[in-house]
Enzyme design. Structure first.
Site, PDB file in Angstrom:
ATOM      1  N   ASP A 405      -8.533   1.710  29.908  1.00 34.51           N
ATOM      2  CA  ASP A 405      -7.914   0.442  29.528  1.00 34.51           C
ATOM      3  C   ASP A 405      -8.312  -0.615  30.571  1.00 34.51           C
ATOM      4  O   ASP A 405      -8.909  -0.286  31.601  1.00 34.51           O
ATOM      5  CB  ASP A 405      -6.391   0.659  29.522  1.00 34.51           C
ATOM      6  N   GLU A 408     -12.132  -4.900  30.786  1.00 31.75           N
ATOM      7  CA  GLU A 408     -12.940  -6.079  30.387  1.00 31.75           C
ATOM      8  C   GLU A 408     -13.734  -6.659  31.556  1.00 31.75           C
ATOM      9  O   GLU A 408     -14.796  -7.221  31.279  1.00 31.75           O
ATOM     10  CB  GLU A 408     -12.017  -7.135  29.774  1.00 31.75           C
ATOM     11  N   ASP A 483      -4.510  -5.067  21.963  1.00 34.80           N
ATOM     12  CA  ASP A 483      -3.087  -5.392  21.825  1.00 34.80           C
ATOM     13  C   ASP A 483      -2.801  -6.282  20.636  1.00 34.80           C
ATOM     14  O   ASP A 483      -2.652  -7.497  20.739  1.00 34.80           O
ATOM     15  CB  ASP A 483      -2.580  -6.058  23.109  1.00 34.80           C
TER      16      ASP A 483
HETATM   17  O1  MIG Z   1      -1.341  -4.819  30.647  1.00 33.77           O
HETATM   18  O2  MIG Z   1      -1.188   0.512  29.947  1.00 33.77           O
HETATM   19  O3  MIG Z   1      -4.045  -2.410  25.584  1.00 33.77           O
HETATM   20  O4  MIG Z   1      -2.637  -0.102  24.978  1.00 33.77           O
HETATM   21  O5  MIG Z   1      -0.341   0.469  26.525  1.00 33.77           O
HETATM   22  C1  MIG Z   1      -1.129  -3.903  29.634  1.00 33.77           C
HETATM   23  C2  MIG Z   1      -0.324  -0.364  29.300  1.00 33.77           C
HETATM   24  C3  MIG Z   1      -1.934  -2.668  29.885  1.00 33.77           C
HETATM   25  C4  MIG Z   1      -2.853  -2.623  27.651  1.00 33.77           C
HETATM   26  C5  MIG Z   1      -3.333  -1.705  26.572  1.00 33.77           C
HETATM   27  C6  MIG Z   1      -2.173  -0.969  25.993  1.00 33.77           C
HETATM   28  C7  MIG Z   1      -1.467  -0.183  27.067  1.00 33.77           C
HETATM   29  C8  MIG Z   1      -1.021  -1.134  28.185  1.00 33.77           C
HETATM   30  N1  MIG Z   1      -2.179  -1.866  28.685  1.00 33.77           N
END
Ligand code: MIG
Length: 799
Positions: A405, A408, A483
């Site tokens: 995650d 980016e 998200d």
């Molecule tokens: O700032 O890890 O897209 O699936 O549950 C949020 C927490 C960070 C974003 C991800 C989401 C995940 C969440 N993450």
């Protein structure tokens, strides 16, 4: 950033006239008076690369997107020197380059224009960063349509849109919001029943304009790097997509369990909560193969650690979950907490593996753990080290998949939400700034993760899921759309985004079912499940800061609908697995938008909602509340309503009635649909029959079923089973022929053949030309024919 229109800008520079050319095997070089060189490389008869420099020489050629194993080689190549132009001719294309200004026009061999430069290549010098802002504009003819570009949250057909590619953590994005998480600078143009593709392999921030600025112009440009693109000819969209996917690579088969249903939330903890959730799936008989641990499983969000209060003995827990048929998947983010007592931080610091600012300090930014440094995954040594960090998680604790995650990369509390642009990257020995590496950072993280998970999962298959991606990431990882929000509009978006990713080479994708942000109504959740079970990746996920989003969090009706559709997905596993095999073998997208399925039918060019799941099932989600059905477009051909077995002919828009526990589903006439029994998780049951649902058609139709051990790599040594069924239907007979390939022996011994839509009463059935094997009484009673799996021919005749 380029905010002005590319045309208004007066500082544009253009190539002047060609002064010489030469050819080196598959490449032809054109030199202009003002130091521009165009290098045209014929990779395949239908695949040509165009590369421009304005310096008089080319820099090192390097790409993260292109797969080393891509197909290349052509049947024919000739370069002709004409008075006003040069012509490059292959067995499929003619490419004409104007001597006066280097503009290019590509024709098919019947002299139809496929794609013509408008201004063609032009550029603007960038004093600030050095190098150029590189630009390309093409003539767009009336009636042209545009598709592809990865995860764009807008209608399928991109005509009239401008999009931007810059990987961005876009929490709760909206329709038409730009840019998003992924960067796939590949589009498909369709005009006059001819499809072509453009892959602009440039990792800087890129833009595409599809007749948004000017009605008859399409253009693309980048803030840096080279004008470097591939032209991919069809004429069928199928060919464009499979060639693009071949160029940027295909994954290996995932373990079959990865195609099961997955349950996720931010976050399930402590252990007791995880156990309650998993136990409830079994108690309520809702199939589920995987449970996810989001960031709270870690000790202060430190990657590769566990919070021992919540999870005192992860190894025991993971193994108990596994005994109950659940695979455990954990999240791993790129930010490494600055903490001198933390082993990952210390190692990376010692080895100098963190990204640095231009003037030397490490790049520092806030994410979940607080202040962090970030590994430079564009350095092969860093990837190797990162891969090694998975040893304990996978080999010792038994985790089966990893979720990447924030790659980016996302940074909190800063205006641009990411690294400063001066950050340095190794870029596999081609040092550069973040301007160039930003869009591939997530991809290289997923790649390093894949290397580690694969190594320690061996001899089983790895599972990785990533949020950010660049073209080619499909070689390493699956992905989700980020998200989203629990709204009906987002259900509409999820449907389009997953279809779009599918024809952009990234097949293994899905959305957070039910929506990540905010709370879905039971109705919305049910409608989302009904779509989600037809996405290659099928996972419920939510932010957890509102109500619950497990299948039982709503009412009994929603629970029953959820079970019904997840059951259907598990029954269809052999069909889903077969489409995955066609994807990894041939690059065929698993979901096919209608325009991909039938580009000749212009009714399909602006359709968004309907898609073909695999090759033979038409899916159309219900996207509005209180629906008792919907209008939809049925593509040409003959179809059966899955719920009623009623036969309908396509090529028209129609109303379809559905109940709350149905969505419009149609099976193509002639299909043989393979089904497994419902299992609570993959490999739960050993069964001795494979169900085959035969949908009668007059004429011939082929269906295939791919099977193997469902995990491991034996399939690469020929240990798979590939069944080809051919159905031949006539007025008063049906013939089913079977041909088997491969060395894998399936466990089942028989097929249960169900005949649907027969236009006659059966009088005789012969199996392998023996008539006596037909037992009318038991057929009548059971509604199916039981046939030993080794059959060659089943011949059914009518009275
Ligand atoms: O700032 O890890 O897209 O699936 O549950 C949020 C927490 C960070 C974003 C991800 C989401 C995940 C969440 N993450």
């Amino acid at each position: 950033m380029i905010t002005n229109t590319e045309l208004e800008y007066k500082g544009n520079l253009y190539p002047s006239k060609i002064v010489s050319f030469d050819q080196n095997v598959d490449s032809v070089y054109f030199y202009t008076d003002n130091n521009v060189i165009l290098k045209v490389t014929v990779l395949r008869d239908s695949l040509i690369r165009f590369r421009y420099t304005t310096k008089g020489y080319f820099s090192t050629d390097f790409s993260y997107a292109i797969d080393d194993n891509h197909t290349h080689g052509y049947n024919f190549l000739e370069v002709v020197d004409k008075t006003e132009s040069y012509q490059i001719i292959t067995s499929k294309l003619k490419c004409v380059i104007q001597k006066s200004d280097l503009r290019v026009c590509i024709y098919d061999l019947q002299d139809n224009v496929l794609l013509e430069d408008e201004l063609g290549f032009h550029w603007e010098e960038s004093y600030e960063f050095g190098g150029n802002i590189v630009k390309m504009s093409k003539v767009s003819k009336d009636g042209e349509s545009f598709y592809g570009l990865g995860d764009k949250a807008t209608q399928m057909n991109l005509k009239g849109k401008r999009v931007e590619n810059f990987a961005t953590d876009q929490y709760a994005y909206q329709k038409d919001q730009e840019p998003l998480y992924k960067v796939v600078p590949f589009y498909i143009g369709l005009q006059n029943n001819q499809s072509y593709g453009i892959f602009f392999d440039n990792t800087f921030r890129t833009f595409f304009d599809f007749c948004y600025e000017r009605r008859n112009v399409s253009s693309f440009w980048s803030e840096g790097g080279e004008m470097n693109y591939y032209f991919i000819y069809g004429p069928q969209m199928q060919e464009v997509v499979t060639r693009y996917t071949d160029l940027t690579g295909k994954p290996e088969l995932p373990p079959m369990w990865a195609l099961g249903y997955h349950q996720c939330k931010w976050s399930y903890y402590p252990e007791k909560n995880v156990k309650e959730i998993t136990a409830k799936f079994r108690a309520l008989k809702i199939p589920c193969d995987a449970i996810y641990l989001d960031i709270d499983y870690m000790e202060g969000f430190r990657c590769f650690t566990w919070n021992k209060n919540y999870f005192p003995d992860p190894k025991r827990m993971v193994s108990e979950l596994s005994d109950n048929g659940f695979k455990t998947i954990v999240i791993i983010d790129p930010g490494i907490k600055i903490d001198t007592d933390y082993f990952v931080y210390k190692e990376a610091l010692e080895k100098d593996f963190f990204c640095k600012r231009a003037d030397g300090p490490y790049m520092k930014g806030k994410v979940w753990p607080g202040e962090c440094n970030f590994p430079d995954y564009t350095n092969p040594e860093v990837r190797e080290w990162w891969a090694g960090l998975f040893k304990e998680l996978i080999s010792e604790i038994g985790v089966k998949g990893v979720w990447n995650d924030m790659n980016e990369p996302a940074v909190m509390e800063v205006p641009n939400k990411t690294f400063p642009m001066d950050v340095r990257h190794d870029y596999d020995g081609n040092p550069c700034s973040h301007r160039k590496a930003h869009n591939i950072y997530g991809m290289q993280m997923a790649r390093a993760t894949y290397q580690g998970v694969k190594k320690y999962t061996y001899p089983k298959r790895p599972f990785i899921i990533t949020r950010s991606a660049y073209s080619g990431t499909q070689r390493y990882s699956s992905s989700w759309t980020g998200d989203n929000v629990a709204t009906w509009e987002h259900l509409w978006l999820a449907n389009i985004q997953v279809q779009r990713l599918s024809i952009s080479g990234m097949g293994f994708t899905g959305s957070d079912i039910g929506g990540f942000a905010e709370q879905p109504s039971g109705e919305l959740y049910a409608r989302w499940i009904q779509l989600g079970v037809f996405h290659p990746f099928c996972r419920t996920h939510s932010s957890g800061d509102h109500g619950n989003q497990e299948p039982w969090a709503f009412d009994v009706e929603v629970l029953d609908i959820t079970r019904k559709f997840i059951n259907l997905r598990y029954q269809l596993l052999p069909y889903l697995y077969t489409m995955f095999w066609q994807y990894i073998e041939e690059g065929i997208p698993m979901l096919k938008p209608l325009v991909y399925y039938d580009q000749e039918d212009i009714q399909t060019h602006y359709r968004n909602d309907e898609f073909i799941f695999g090759n033979q099932i038409l899916v159309c989600p219900i996207l509005e509340p209180n629906s008792s059905g919907r209008r939809m477009y049925l593509p040409r051909g003959s179809w059966y309503n899955y719920w009623t077995n009623e036969r309908v002919s396509g090529g028209r828009e129609m109303w379809v009635d559905t109940k709350f526990d149905e969505i419009p589903l149609f099976v193509k006439a002639g299909t043989i649909l393979p089904k497994y029994p419902v299992q609570q998780y993959v490999e739960e049951l050993e069964f001795d029959v494979l169900t085959l649902e035969v949908y009668y058609k007059e004429g011939i139709e082929k269906s295939v079923v791919y099977e193997d051990a469902q995990d491991g790599y034996d399939y690469k040594k020929g240990r798979y089973s590939f069944l080809t069924f051919q159905v031949i239907g006539r007025d008063n007979e049906v013939i089913i022929q079977l041909h088997k390939e491969g060395k894998f022996e399936t466990n089942y011994t028989h097929y249960e053949i169900k005949l649907i839509g027969l236009p006659f009463e059966i009088s005789t059935i012969a199996i392998n030309n023996e008539k006596d094997s037909y037992d009318k009484v038991s057929y009548k009673k059971e509604g199916f024919l039981k046939v030993a799996k080794e059959f060659h021919v089943v011949h059914i005749t009518g009275v």
